[in-house]
Design a protein around this motif. Structure first.
Motif, short mmCIF file in Angstrom:
data_model
loop_
_atom_site.label_atom_id
_atom_site.label_comp_id
_atom_site.label_asym_id
_atom_site.label_seq_id
_atom_site.Cartn_x
_atom_site.Cartn_y
_atom_site.Cartn_z
N ASN A 143 0.83 -1.21 0.00
CA ASN A 143 0.00 0.00 0.00
C ASN A 143 0.86 1.26 0.00
OD1 ASN A 143 -2.40 -1.45 -0.01
ND2 ASN A 143 -2.62 -1.40 2.22
N ASP A 144 1.98 1.21 0.74
CA ASP A 144 2.87 2.37 0.79
C ASP A 144 3.47 2.64 -0.59
OD1 ASP A 144 2.41 2.71 3.48
OD2 ASP A 144 4.12 1.47 4.08
N VAL A 145 3.89 1.59 -1.26
CA VAL A 145 4.50 1.75 -2.58
C VAL A 145 3.48 2.28 -3.57
CG1 VAL A 145 5.54 0.52 -4.52
CG2 VAL A 145 6.23 -0.03 -2.18
N GLU A 146 2.27 1.76 -3.50
CA GLU A 146 1.22 2.25 -4.40
C GLU A 146 0.90 3.71 -4.12
OE1 GLU A 146 -2.00 -0.45 -3.85
OE2 GLU A 146 -1.17 -1.97 -5.20
N ARG A 147 0.97 4.10 -2.85
CA ARG A 147 0.73 5.50 -2.50
C ARG A 147 1.84 6.39 -3.08
NH1 ARG A 147 1.50 8.15 3.46
NH2 ARG A 147 0.92 10.28 2.93
N ALA A 148 3.09 5.93 -2.95
CA ALA A 148 4.21 6.69 -3.50
C ALA A 148 4.08 6.82 -5.01
CB ALA A 148 5.53 6.02 -3.12
N SER A 149 3.70 5.76 -5.68
CA SER A 149 3.60 5.79 -7.14
C SER A 149 2.43 6.68 -7.59
CB SER A 149 3.41 4.38 -7.70
OG SER A 149 2.16 3.83 -7.29
N PHE A 150 1.42 6.82 -6.74
CA PHE A 150 0.28 7.68 -7.08
C PHE A 150 0.72 9.13 -7.23
CE2 PHE A 150 -3.16 10.49 -5.64
CZ PHE A 150 -4.14 10.16 -6.56
N TYR A 151 1.71 9.53 -6.44
CA TYR A 151 2.20 10.91 -6.49
C TYR A 151 3.09 11.17 -7.71
CZ TYR A 151 0.73 11.52 -1.60
OH TYR A 151 0.00 11.62 -0.44
N ALA A 152 3.66 10.13 -8.29
CA ALA A 152 4.68 10.30 -9.32
C ALA A 152 4.09 10.30 -10.73
CB ALA A 152 5.72 9.19 -9.20
N ASN A 153 4.53 11.26 -11.52
CA ASN A 153 4.14 11.33 -12.93
C ASN A 153 5.33 10.96 -13.81
OD1 ASN A 153 1.46 12.40 -12.49
ND2 ASN A 153 2.47 14.31 -11.88
N GLU A 154 5.12 10.04 -14.73
CA GLU A 154 6.19 9.61 -15.62
C GLU A 154 6.34 10.60 -16.77
OE1 GLU A 154 7.09 5.71 -18.37
OE2 GLU A 154 6.17 5.41 -16.39
N LYS A 155 7.59 11.02 -17.03
CA LYS A 155 7.87 11.97 -18.10
C LYS A 155 9.06 11.47 -18.92
CE LYS A 155 6.11 16.09 -15.72
NZ LYS A 155 6.39 17.49 -15.35
N ILE A 156 9.01 11.71 -20.23
CA ILE A 156 10.07 11.28 -21.14
C ILE A 156 10.65 12.50 -21.83
CG2 ILE A 156 10.65 9.90 -23.17
CD1 ILE A 156 8.37 8.01 -22.42
N TYR A 157 12.00 12.59 -21.83
CA TYR A 157 12.69 13.71 -22.46
C TYR A 157 13.69 13.17 -23.49
CZ TYR A 157 10.94 16.62 -18.61
OH TYR A 157 10.15 17.28 -17.72
N ASN A 158 13.79 13.85 -24.62
CA ASN A 158 14.73 13.46 -25.65
C ASN A 158 16.10 14.09 -25.43
OD1 ASN A 158 12.92 11.85 -27.19
ND2 ASN A 158 12.03 13.70 -28.08
N ARG A 159 17.10 13.49 -26.01
CA ARG A 159 18.47 13.98 -25.88
C ARG A 159 18.56 15.45 -26.33
NH1 ARG A 159 23.74 11.51 -29.12
NH2 ARG A 159 25.28 12.94 -28.21
N GLY A 160 19.27 16.25 -25.54
CA GLY A 160 19.47 17.65 -25.88
C GLY A 160 18.42 18.59 -25.32
N SER A 161 17.36 18.03 -24.73
CA SER A 161 16.32 18.88 -24.15
C SER A 161 16.69 19.23 -22.70
CB SER A 161 14.96 18.19 -24.20
OG SER A 161 14.99 16.96 -23.48
N PHE A 162 15.99 20.23 -22.18
CA PHE A 162 16.23 20.66 -20.80
C PHE A 162 15.00 20.37 -19.95
CE2 PHE A 162 19.45 23.01 -23.04
CZ PHE A 162 20.49 23.13 -22.13
N ILE A 163 15.23 19.80 -18.79
CA ILE A 163 14.14 19.53 -17.85
C ILE A 163 13.77 20.82 -17.13
CG2 ILE A 163 13.46 18.16 -15.84
CD1 ILE A 163 15.76 16.18 -16.89
N PHE A 164 14.78 21.57 -16.75
CA PHE A 164 14.56 22.93 -16.24
C PHE A 164 15.83 23.74 -16.46
CE2 PHE A 164 15.53 20.33 -12.37
CZ PHE A 164 16.76 20.88 -12.03
N LEU A 165 15.69 25.07 -16.36
CA LEU A 165 16.80 25.98 -16.58
C LEU A 165 17.11 26.76 -15.31
CD1 LEU A 165 15.76 27.42 -20.07
CD2 LEU A 165 17.56 25.74 -19.63
#
Length: 227
Positions: A18-40
């Motif tokens: 249940n704890d793991v499922e709770r942790a995963s509920f908060y997380a959003n999966e994101k995919i970034y391509n080479r050369g891109s910036f996640i933040f500046l």
């Protein structure tokens, strides 16, 4: 996939289902391509990131020149300053070196989760201290070591962080350009090329498809101390 990945993290294995499922509920999966910036650098940010696959470089620009603070891979996290310093802007850039999949967790949601698991907060602080020590060491190297020694030491550092033992050879398991290595040690690409060529001639390293193979790590370490 999120649940399975979170289960595999070192400080999560004692959690209940249940704890793991709770942790995963908060997380959003994101995919970034080479050369891109996640933040500046200078942007506002409230997200904390965990790398599921790929490589992320944390760097800063000073007077038009890039300086690499660290390179992170699967299992590493970053963006943690957003947790402890609300309202402050990002202090560096997060640049994608290869196609990368991340888990992004919003600050407020993660803080809520950490209240139930203070041991994770301790893990975060431990990692922050290690990174601070590494940064202090890099500052020391730039101030007191010559360029060749800085390059030797950075290769050894990368081998420790990203090394993979294969057929009794230690391979730095990431594609690394001469410019990237130059940005890590604060020198020119030409100097890196010269030093890497020397090391290959001396059979200290080999380079295949931009991956450095350490043939004689002890000799390379001795070169650092001899300067």
């Amino acid at each position: 996939m999120k649940v399975e990945y979170i289960k595999s993290m070192p400080f999560i294995y004692k959690f209940s289902k249940n704890d793991v499922e709770r942790a995963s509920f908060y997380a959003n999966e994101k995919i970034y391509n080479r050369g891109s910036f996640i933040f500046l650098e200078g942007e506002c940010g409230d997200d904390f990131y965990i790398i599921m696959s790929g490589f992320v470089e944390i760097n800063r620009l000073e007077n038009g020149r890039k300086f690499v603070l660290t390179t992170l891979h699967e299992g590493d996290f970053f963006g943690e300053m957003a947790l402890f310093d609300e309202g402050e802007v990002r202090s560096a850039n997060a640049e994608v070196l290869e196609k990368t999949t991340l888990l992004a967790i919003n600050r407020q949601e993660l803080l809520s989760f950490l209240e139930s698991y203070p041991s994770i907060t301790f893990q975060l602080l431990t990692t922050l201290i290690k990174r601070l020590r590494k940064t202090n060491e890099m500052i020391h190297d730039i101030a007191f070591l010559d360029v060749r020694s800085r390059i030797y030491k950075q290769i050894l550092r990368l081998a420790e962080e990203h090394g993979l033992l294969l057929n009794e050879k230690l391979i730095i398991n990431m594609r690394l350009t001469h410019q990237q290595l130059a940005d890590m040690v604060g020198c020119t690409r030409e100097m890196v090329t010269k030093v890497l060529t020397e090391l290959q001639t001396e059979n200290v390293i080999n380079i295949i498809k931009k991956r450095i193979i350490l043939l004689n790590p002890i000799l390379l370490s001795d070169k650092v101390t001899n300067f």
